[in-house]
Design a protein around this motif. Structure first.
Motif, PDB file in Angstrom:
ATOM      1  N   ARG A 101      53.280 -20.769  59.634  1.00  0.00           N
ATOM      2  CA  ARG A 101      52.327 -19.677  59.855  1.00  0.00           C
ATOM      3  C   ARG A 101      51.565 -19.465  58.560  1.00  0.00           C
ATOM      4  NH1 ARG A 101      53.404 -13.534  62.187  1.00  0.00           N
ATOM      5  NH2 ARG A 101      51.403 -12.653  61.507  1.00  0.00           N
ATOM      6  N   TRP A 102      50.236 -19.387  58.684  1.00  0.00           N
ATOM      7  CA  TRP A 102      49.348 -19.267  57.519  1.00  0.00           C
ATOM      8  C   TRP A 102      48.383 -18.122  57.814  1.00  0.00           C
ATOM      9  CZ3 TRP A 102      48.917 -22.513  53.107  1.00  0.00           C
ATOM     10  CH2 TRP A 102      47.754 -22.342  52.342  1.00  0.00           C
ATOM     11  N   ASP A 103      48.552 -17.009  57.120  1.00  0.00           N
ATOM     12  CA  ASP A 103      47.752 -15.803  57.358  1.00  0.00           C
ATOM     13  C   ASP A 103      46.743 -15.579  56.239  1.00  0.00           C
ATOM     14  OD1 ASP A 103      49.324 -15.381  59.550  1.00  0.00           O
ATOM     15  OD2 ASP A 103      50.353 -13.606  58.785  1.00  0.00           O
ATOM     16  N   TYR A 104      45.458 -15.603  56.600  1.00  0.00           N
ATOM     17  CA  TYR A 104      44.431 -15.130  55.678  1.00  0.00           C
ATOM     18  C   TYR A 104      44.350 -13.609  55.821  1.00  0.00           C
ATOM     19  CZ  TYR A 104      42.625 -19.825  54.729  1.00  0.00           C
ATOM     20  OH  TYR A 104      42.483 -21.119  54.315  1.00  0.00           O
ATOM     21  N   VAL A 105      44.368 -12.903  54.690  1.00  0.00           N
ATOM     22  CA  VAL A 105      44.285 -11.441  54.692  1.00  0.00           C
ATOM     23  C   VAL A 105      42.946 -10.968  54.141  1.00  0.00           C
ATOM     24  CG1 VAL A 105      45.319  -9.314  53.822  1.00  0.00           C
ATOM     25  CG2 VAL A 105      46.789 -11.232  54.481  1.00  0.00           C
ATOM     26  N   GLU A 106      42.490 -11.573  53.057  1.00  0.00           N
ATOM     27  CA  GLU A 106      41.218 -11.247  52.427  1.00  0.00           C
ATOM     28  C   GLU A 106      40.360 -12.506  52.309  1.00  0.00           C
ATOM     29  OE1 GLU A 106      40.206  -8.319  51.716  1.00  0.00           O
ATOM     30  OE2 GLU A 106      42.068  -7.163  51.885  1.00  0.00           O
ATOM     31  N   PRO A 107      39.046 -12.401  52.508  1.00  0.00           N
ATOM     32  CA  PRO A 107      38.269 -11.205  52.848  1.00  0.00           C
ATOM     33  C   PRO A 107      38.300 -10.879  54.338  1.00  0.00           C
ATOM     34  CG  PRO A 107      36.804 -13.056  52.614  1.00  0.00           C
ATOM     35  CD  PRO A 107      38.170 -13.571  52.264  1.00  0.00           C
ATOM     36  N   ASN A 108      38.709 -11.845  55.185  1.00  0.00           N
ATOM     37  CA  ASN A 108      38.779 -11.619  56.628  1.00  0.00           C
ATOM     38  C   ASN A 108      40.127 -12.079  57.150  1.00  0.00           C
ATOM     39  OD1 ASN A 108      35.911 -10.790  57.000  1.00  0.00           O
ATOM     40  ND2 ASN A 108      35.495 -12.906  56.413  1.00  0.00           N
ATOM     41  N   ARG A 109      40.619 -11.396  58.142  1.00  0.00           N
ATOM     42  CA  ARG A 109      41.916 -11.722  58.703  1.00  0.00           C
ATOM     43  C   ARG A 109      41.810 -12.899  59.675  1.00  0.00           C
ATOM     44  NH1 ARG A 109      44.943  -8.055  63.062  1.00  0.00           N
ATOM     45  NH2 ARG A 109      46.733  -9.415  63.507  1.00  0.00           N
ATOM     46  N   GLU A 110      42.654 -13.889  59.459  1.00  0.00           N
ATOM     47  CA  GLU A 110      42.803 -15.020  60.370  1.00  0.00           C
ATOM     48  C   GLU A 110      44.265 -15.434  60.337  1.00  0.00           C
ATOM     49  OE1 GLU A 110      40.161 -18.161  59.320  1.00  0.00           O
ATOM     50  OE2 GLU A 110      38.355 -16.946  59.527  1.00  0.00           O
ATOM     51  N   GLU A 111      44.803 -15.836  61.468  1.00  0.00           N
ATOM     52  CA  GLU A 111      46.206 -16.223  61.547  1.00  0.00           C
ATOM     53  C   GLU A 111      46.314 -17.614  62.177  1.00  0.00           C
ATOM     54  OE1 GLU A 111      48.097 -13.201  63.848  1.00  0.00           O
ATOM     55  OE2 GLU A 111      47.533 -11.580  62.478  1.00  0.00           O
ATOM     56  N   ILE A 112      47.020 -18.520  61.505  1.00  0.00           N
ATOM     57  CA  ILE A 112      47.223 -19.871  61.994  1.00  0.00           C
ATOM     58  C   ILE A 112      48.704 -20.059  62.304  1.00  0.00           C
ATOM     59  CG2 ILE A 112      47.017 -22.327  61.456  1.00  0.00           C
ATOM     60  CD1 ILE A 112      44.853 -21.554  59.405  1.00  0.00           C
ATOM     61  N   TYR A 113      48.996 -20.544  63.504  1.00  0.00           N
ATOM     62  CA  TYR A 113      50.373 -20.767  63.940  1.00  0.00           C
ATOM     63  C   TYR A 113      50.540 -22.231  64.339  1.00  0.00           C
ATOM     64  CZ  TYR A 113      50.446 -15.651  64.538  1.00  0.00           C
ATOM     65  OH  TYR A 113      50.351 -14.288  64.340  1.00  0.00           O
ATOM     66  N   VAL A 114      51.637 -22.835  63.890  1.00  0.00           N
ATOM     67  CA  VAL A 114      51.949 -24.205  64.278  1.00  0.00           C
ATOM     68  C   VAL A 114      53.389 -24.262  64.761  1.00  0.00           C
ATOM     69  CG1 VAL A 114      52.092 -26.607  63.545  1.00  0.00           C
ATOM     70  CG2 VAL A 114      50.399 -25.104  62.513  1.00  0.00           C
ATOM     71  N   ASN A 115      53.574 -24.847  65.930  1.00  0.00           N
ATOM     72  CA  ASN A 115      54.913 -25.138  66.452  1.00  0.00           C
ATOM     73  C   ASN A 115      54.902 -26.592  66.891  1.00  0.00           C
ATOM     74  OD1 ASN A 115      57.390 -25.321  67.656  1.00  0.00           O
ATOM     75  ND2 ASN A 115      57.148 -23.515  68.956  1.00  0.00           N
ATOM     76  N   GLN A 116      55.487 -27.458  66.036  1.00  0.00           N
ATOM     77  CA  GLN A 116      55.433 -28.898  66.264  1.00  0.00           C
ATOM     78  C   GLN A 116      53.964 -29.344  66.346  1.00  0.00           C
ATOM     79  OE1 GLN A 116      58.196 -30.564  65.924  1.00  0.00           O
ATOM     80  NE2 GLN A 116      59.564 -28.808  65.956  1.00  0.00           N
ATOM     81  N   ASP A 117      53.522 -29.828  67.496  1.00  0.00           N
ATOM     82  CA  ASP A 117      52.154 -30.342  67.611  1.00  0.00           C
ATOM     83  C   ASP A 117      51.160 -29.281  68.090  1.00  0.00           C
ATOM     84  OD1 ASP A 117      50.249 -32.371  67.357  1.00  0.00           O
ATOM     85  OD2 ASP A 117      50.485 -33.017  69.430  1.00  0.00           O
ATOM     86  N   ASP A 118      51.645 -28.127  68.494  1.00  0.00           N
ATOM     87  CA  ASP A 118      50.773 -27.079  69.031  1.00  0.00           C
ATOM     88  C   ASP A 118      50.232 -26.192  67.916  1.00  0.00           C
ATOM     89  OD1 ASP A 118      51.069 -27.808  71.754  1.00  0.00           O
ATOM     90  OD2 ASP A 118      53.016 -26.793  71.804  1.00  0.00           O
ATOM     91  N   VAL A 119      48.913 -25.977  67.920  1.00  0.00           N
ATOM     92  CA  VAL A 119      48.249 -25.186  66.901  1.00  0.00           C
ATOM     93  C   VAL A 119      47.458 -24.064  67.572  1.00  0.00           C
ATOM     94  CG1 VAL A 119      46.568 -25.208  65.017  1.00  0.00           C
ATOM     95  CG2 VAL A 119      48.021 -27.202  65.416  1.00  0.00           C
ATOM     96  N   LYS A 120      47.557 -22.856  66.991  1.00  0.00           N
ATOM     97  CA  LYS A 120      46.748 -21.727  67.432  1.00  0.00           C
ATOM     98  C   LYS A 120      46.160 -21.045  66.202  1.00  0.00           C
ATOM     99  CE  LYS A 120      49.634 -20.768  71.488  1.00  0.00           C
ATOM    100  NZ  LYS A 120      50.508 -19.767  72.154  1.00  0.00           N
ATOM    101  N   MET A 121      44.874 -20.692  66.280  1.00  0.00           N
ATOM    102  CA  MET A 121      44.220 -19.973  65.192  1.00  0.00           C
ATOM    103  C   MET A 121      43.554 -18.742  65.766  1.00  0.00           C
ATOM    104  SD  MET A 121      41.382 -21.281  62.455  1.00  0.00           S
ATOM    105  CE  MET A 121      40.887 -20.222  61.099  1.00  0.00           C
ATOM    106  N   TYR A 122      44.071 -17.578  65.386  1.00  0.00           N
ATOM    107  CA  TYR A 122      43.595 -16.310  65.923  1.00  0.00           C
ATOM    108  C   TYR A 122      42.622 -15.664  64.948  1.00  0.00           C
ATOM    109  CZ  TYR A 122      43.745 -11.431  67.527  1.00  0.00           C
ATOM    110  OH  TYR A 122      43.419 -10.178  67.950  1.00  0.00           O
ATOM    111  N   VAL A 123      41.434 -15.313  65.458  1.00  0.00           N
ATOM    112  CA  VAL A 123      40.396 -14.677  64.647  1.00  0.00           C
ATOM    113  C   VAL A 123      40.114 -13.302  65.246  1.00  0.00           C
ATOM    114  CG1 VAL A 123      38.098 -14.930  63.648  1.00  0.00           C
ATOM    115  CG2 VAL A 123      39.430 -16.972  64.238  1.00  0.00           C
ATOM    116  N   PRO A 124      40.799 -12.239  64.769  1.00  0.00           N
ATOM    117  CA  PRO A 124      40.637 -10.906  65.363  1.00  0.00           C
ATOM    118  C   PRO A 124      39.201 -10.406  65.360  1.00  0.00           C
ATOM    119  CG  PRO A 124      42.516 -10.954  63.866  1.00  0.00           C
ATOM    120  CD  PRO A 124      41.774 -12.244  63.672  1.00  0.00           C
ATOM    121  N   GLU A 125      38.447 -10.719  64.310  1.00  0.00           N
ATOM    122  CA  GLU A 125      37.070 -10.242  64.193  1.00  0.00           C
ATOM    123  C   GLU A 125      36.222 -10.669  65.387  1.00  0.00           C
ATOM    124  OE1 GLU A 125      33.240 -10.662  61.123  1.00  0.00           O
ATOM    125  OE2 GLU A 125      35.127 -11.733  60.735  1.00  0.00           O
TER     126      GLU A 125
END
Length: 254
Positions: A101-125
């Motif tokens: 899990r790789w969370d950008y906090v500044e300047p904008n929030r983004e969250e990257i999740y990896v489980n084996q080969d599956d990737v999700k990138m959440y952009v709340p903005e």
């Protein structure tokens, strides 16, 4: 006007996806790599190469003993053609096997999740989540293999001292990793990685990624905490209601 807006939105998606691939490739190929380096006997190598290989072995040994890890990061990216670098910061979490899990906090929030080969990138903005497969986005099986703990750095990279035998602030020599073949270079969005290890712990202190585009991204890691017993739920993501789901593009080098 509408078509221009759509192109801009699509470009933003591609930029975020490409950044995600760079981050994932970097972490999987370096922080979670397995297998000690092999090569010529010490007598056939100069002292600089021997010292570099000794540092890499200690880095790998440290991460092989690490079941999970969390750390803060600060990122500075110098974009080709722009004078002012882009800066960001956040926190990362790793857990064997294959969770990130790789969370950008500044300047904008983004969250990257990896489980084996599956990737999700959440952009709340943008109320948007990009989903994809790591192997498709990286155009290579290597990141997944290394996340699973079955890869070897010496099979993927040439390992060498930095130019002029440069050293980090802690005194250890900087390590340069370059893909061994042109095919491997084509499968990744970067041409070389420069590592600096902490002389006391041998966790990676900084990592500089030289992209094929000419961009240079530097990651500084701090507050590293290994083996704290991170729970699996930390790496799971459920999209909030109303979130747009977008399929992340696959990248292939031209």
């Amino acid at each position: 006007m509408a078509s221009g807006s759509n192109r801009t939105k699509e470009q933003r998606r591609q930029d975020r996806s490409r950044r995600m691939v760079i981050v994932l490739c970097t972490l999987s190929l370096v922080l979670l790599g397995q297998g000690l380096l092999s090569g010529p006997s010490p007598a056939q190598e100069d002292k600089a190469v021997q010292e570099i290989k000794a540092v890499v072995k200690k880095i790998q040994a440290r991460y092989e003993q690490t079941k999970d890890l969390q750390a803060d990061f600060a990122q500075k990216t110098r974009v080709e053609g722009f004078a002012t670098p882009i800066t960001s910061s956040g926190r990362l979490f790793l857990k064997r096997p294959g969770r990130l899990r790789w969370d950008y906090v500044e300047p904008n929030r983004e969250e990257i999740y990896v489980n084996q080969d599956d990737v999700k990138m959440y952009v709340p903005e943008h109320s948007q989540v990009l989903i994809g497969k790591l192997t498709q986005m990286a155009a290579s099986q290597a990141p997944l293999q290394l996340l699973q703990g079955i890869g070897k750095i010496d099979e993927e990279f040439n390992v060498a001292p930095a130019p002029n035998h440069a050293r980090g602030a802690g005194g250890l020599p900087l390590v340069v990793l370059t893909p061994k073949t042109k095919d491997q270079q084509a499968a990744r969005p970067f041409q070389q990685i420069v590592l600096e290890a902490d002389p006391k712990t041998h966790y990676i202190k900084s990592l500089t990624l030289h992209e094929l585009s000419g961009n240079v991204a530097t990651f500084e890691f701090s507050s590293v905490k290994p083996n704290t017993g991170l729970q699996d739920g930390l790496f799971d993501f459920t999209a909030p209601a109303g979130t747009e789901v977008v399929r992340a593009p696959s990248f292939r080098a031209p």
